[in-house]
Design a protein around this motif. Sequence first.
Motif, PDB file in Angstrom:
ATOM      1  N   LEU A   1       0.821  -1.204   0.000  1.00  0.00           N
ATOM      2  CA  LEU A   1       0.000   0.000   0.000  1.00  0.00           C
ATOM      3  C   LEU A   1       0.854   1.253   0.000  1.00  0.00           C
ATOM      4  O   LEU A   1       0.516   2.259  -0.648  1.00  0.00           O
ATOM      5  CB  LEU A   1      -0.938  -0.005   1.209  1.00  0.00           C
ATOM      6  CG  LEU A   1      -2.007  -1.106   1.221  1.00  0.00           C
ATOM      7  CD1 LEU A   1      -2.852  -1.016   2.480  1.00  0.00           C
ATOM      8  CD2 LEU A   1      -2.895  -1.022  -0.016  1.00  0.00           C
ATOM      9  N   LYS A   2       1.985   1.206   0.704  1.00  0.00           N
ATOM     10  CA  LYS A   2       2.867   2.375   0.707  1.00  0.00           C
ATOM     11  C   LYS A   2       3.491   2.587  -0.668  1.00  0.00           C
ATOM     12  O   LYS A   2       3.675   3.734  -1.105  1.00  0.00           O
ATOM     13  CB  LYS A   2       3.942   2.222   1.782  1.00  0.00           C
ATOM     14  CG  LYS A   2       4.844   3.435   1.901  1.00  0.00           C
ATOM     15  CD  LYS A   2       5.676   3.429   3.171  1.00  0.00           C
ATOM     16  CE  LYS A   2       4.876   3.827   4.379  1.00  0.00           C
ATOM     17  NZ  LYS A   2       5.715   4.167   5.552  1.00  0.00           N
ATOM     18  N   GLN A   3       3.813   1.498  -1.377  1.00  0.00           N
ATOM     19  CA  GLN A   3       4.342   1.637  -2.733  1.00  0.00           C
ATOM     20  C   GLN A   3       3.314   2.306  -3.645  1.00  0.00           C
ATOM     21  O   GLN A   3       3.657   3.151  -4.476  1.00  0.00           O
ATOM     22  CB  GLN A   3       4.714   0.260  -3.294  1.00  0.00           C
ATOM     23  CG  GLN A   3       5.845  -0.443  -2.560  1.00  0.00           C
ATOM     24  CD  GLN A   3       7.097   0.404  -2.481  1.00  0.00           C
ATOM     25  OE1 GLN A   3       7.678   0.779  -3.489  1.00  0.00           O
ATOM     26  NE2 GLN A   3       7.509   0.722  -1.269  1.00  0.00           N
ATOM     27  N   LEU A   4       2.060   1.934  -3.501  1.00  0.00           N
ATOM     28  CA  LEU A   4       1.007   2.512  -4.321  1.00  0.00           C
ATOM     29  C   LEU A   4       0.722   3.962  -3.927  1.00  0.00           C
ATOM     30  O   LEU A   4       0.380   4.793  -4.770  1.00  0.00           O
ATOM     31  CB  LEU A   4      -0.268   1.680  -4.200  1.00  0.00           C
ATOM     32  CG  LEU A   4      -0.187   0.277  -4.824  1.00  0.00           C
ATOM     33  CD1 LEU A   4      -1.304  -0.611  -4.303  1.00  0.00           C
ATOM     34  CD2 LEU A   4      -0.253   0.373  -6.347  1.00  0.00           C
ATOM     35  N   ALA A   5       0.872   4.267  -2.655  1.00  0.00           N
ATOM     36  CA  ALA A   5       0.584   5.614  -2.169  1.00  0.00           C
ATOM     37  C   ALA A   5       1.698   6.595  -2.469  1.00  0.00           C
ATOM     38  O   ALA A   5       1.453   7.801  -2.614  1.00  0.00           O
ATOM     39  CB  ALA A   5       0.324   5.574  -0.659  1.00  0.00           C
ATOM     40  N   SER A   6       2.919   6.115  -2.555  1.00  0.00           N
ATOM     41  CA  SER A   6       4.081   6.995  -2.636  1.00  0.00           C
ATOM     42  C   SER A   6       3.988   8.063  -3.732  1.00  0.00           C
ATOM     43  O   SER A   6       4.249   9.241  -3.465  1.00  0.00           O
ATOM     44  CB  SER A   6       5.347   6.156  -2.819  1.00  0.00           C
ATOM     45  OG  SER A   6       6.495   6.989  -2.824  1.00  0.00           O
ATOM     46  N   PRO A   7       3.597   7.730  -4.970  1.00  0.00           N
ATOM     47  CA  PRO A   7       3.550   8.780  -6.008  1.00  0.00           C
ATOM     48  C   PRO A   7       2.560   9.900  -5.690  1.00  0.00           C
ATOM     49  O   PRO A   7       2.862  11.079  -5.906  1.00  0.00           O
ATOM     50  CB  PRO A   7       3.122   8.010  -7.266  1.00  0.00           C
ATOM     51  CG  PRO A   7       3.442   6.587  -6.996  1.00  0.00           C
ATOM     52  CD  PRO A   7       3.270   6.401  -5.527  1.00  0.00           C
ATOM     53  N   VAL A   8       1.377   9.553  -5.172  1.00  0.00           N
ATOM     54  CA  VAL A   8       0.391  10.601  -4.893  1.00  0.00           C
ATOM     55  C   VAL A   8       0.772  11.388  -3.645  1.00  0.00           C
ATOM     56  O   VAL A   8       0.501  12.593  -3.553  1.00  0.00           O
ATOM     57  CB  VAL A   8      -1.036  10.029  -4.775  1.00  0.00           C
ATOM     58  CG1 VAL A   8      -1.501   9.498  -6.112  1.00  0.00           C
ATOM     59  CG2 VAL A   8      -1.141   8.973  -3.705  1.00  0.00           C
ATOM     60  N   LEU A   9       1.400  10.746  -2.682  1.00  0.00           N
ATOM     61  CA  LEU A   9       1.846  11.460  -1.491  1.00  0.00           C
ATOM     62  C   LEU A   9       2.926  12.473  -1.850  1.00  0.00           C
ATOM     63  O   LEU A   9       2.915  13.611  -1.367  1.00  0.00           O
ATOM     64  CB  LEU A   9       2.375  10.475  -0.443  1.00  0.00           C
ATOM     65  CG  LEU A   9       1.337   9.549   0.199  1.00  0.00           C
ATOM     66  CD1 LEU A   9       2.021   8.531   1.105  1.00  0.00           C
ATOM     67  CD2 LEU A   9       0.292  10.340   0.979  1.00  0.00           C
ATOM     68  N   GLN A  10       3.855  12.067  -2.701  1.00  0.00           N
ATOM     69  CA  GLN A  10       4.893  12.999  -3.143  1.00  0.00           C
ATOM     70  C   GLN A  10       4.290  14.156  -3.922  1.00  0.00           C
ATOM     71  O   GLN A  10       4.697  15.311  -3.761  1.00  0.00           O
ATOM     72  CB  GLN A  10       5.922  12.247  -3.977  1.00  0.00           C
ATOM     73  CG  GLN A  10       6.768  11.266  -3.178  1.00  0.00           C
ATOM     74  CD  GLN A  10       7.710  10.446  -4.045  1.00  0.00           C
ATOM     75  OE1 GLN A  10       7.811  10.666  -5.248  1.00  0.00           O
ATOM     76  NE2 GLN A  10       8.396   9.493  -3.427  1.00  0.00           N
TER      77      GLN A  10
END
Length: 439
Positions: free
Chosen positions: A36-45
């Motif tokens: 989930l963190k891998q999937l979230a990383s682009p939008v969080l950045q």
Amino acid sequence: MQLLRLFAACIILSFTLAHPARAVTLLRDPDIEYALKQLASPVLQAAGLSASRMNILVIDDRSLNAFVIDQDSIFIHSGLLLKMTSPQMLQAVLAHEAAHIANGHLVRRPINFRNARTAASLGLALAAIAGAATGNAQAAAGIAAGSQGTAQRLFFAHNRSEESSADNAAISYMVRAGIDPHGAVEVMDLFRGQEALSAARRDPYASTHPLSADRIRVLQRLAEPYKGRFTPSNTDLYWFARAKGKLSAFQRNPKWTLTRAGESGFADVRAMREAIAYHRQSDLRKSLAAMDRALAARPNDPFYHELRGQILMESRQFAPATAAYARAVNAAPRNALILGSYGRALLTQGDTAKALDVLERARSRDGRDMRVMRDLAAAHAKSGNAGLASVVTAERYALIGRLDDAVIHANRASGLLPRGSGGWQRAQDVLQAAKVAQR
């Protein structure tokens, strides 16, 4: 009876409603949280948020919901994750929740989950999770720190202006990250007609995130210019298949899993799902053979070694389980959940000194794992330090709202530990937190 528990650790939060008591279970699994963190990383950045600090946590609930209560955590129901059919749908939800954080919508809900200094303040954060998970701000009343008014003030549902702001920001984050924003429209399609339902039948998302036909039309208009411009990356497809595949393998019937294990197209994910299904059917030989196939594809994957350890541990093969967890720790030495599982396995082997060290490292990295705290208390007791065992037990009870039990163990610790020592001071913190909560 075969243990059907999915994860290495959980927090169970009891809370009071007008109906009989229910529980909210926070599922913890290192593999799913990493995916989930891998999937979230682009939008969080894209949102200007720290991907390394953000926790994406799963609540065991078949209803559909996602929410935030602080700056560092996004919560998603298992039911919503299983309902998703593409990574961009999940990323749309994560982008929307990230927007609530980035746009300052949490100012009215000043809970800092990770930086809570006392058992009472952390307990209030957990109480607010219970309220958010049901879409009912009043659900947090009377638990954890014991203050109905405080708990209700700490969590409020988003209003329509906040939702509109978050929608606009989420679309921009997704576009900036190269993700198809039509995922947001597909998510809204899951909730069509919710506002026409009674509150009792409505998914919690519809209560915490006000819906309307206008809102859906605006999302469609915002996403339309980017139609066909983006396709999911192979990396996003993989981690989505892995998170959803593992969750479904533990939560759905094993026969269902075995007939659909290969639907993602990733050979190692298929093998992992088969391993879980066979494990749940108590077929250790087939389960380990499937894990061997997964590890052949990804020999240095810490989460596959961790899963092998779980399968062996739950099959009471303690020595090989410990060895599997050790390999997982070697590959991911800073992962708190893997460290916690390794410490638990070491306890079964009688290596109390090493277990203490590993469990302390796990707790220092993530203080939400109640199983680690229980194991840490057991390790202190086995090493002959009843005082520290009582301190950890008092803290664990305080964090789940059992303040009377917390006080009993804190008083016991106060009588066993040297006055002024670190452990003694921690016991005083619990006693003070309980006193404040019971006013």
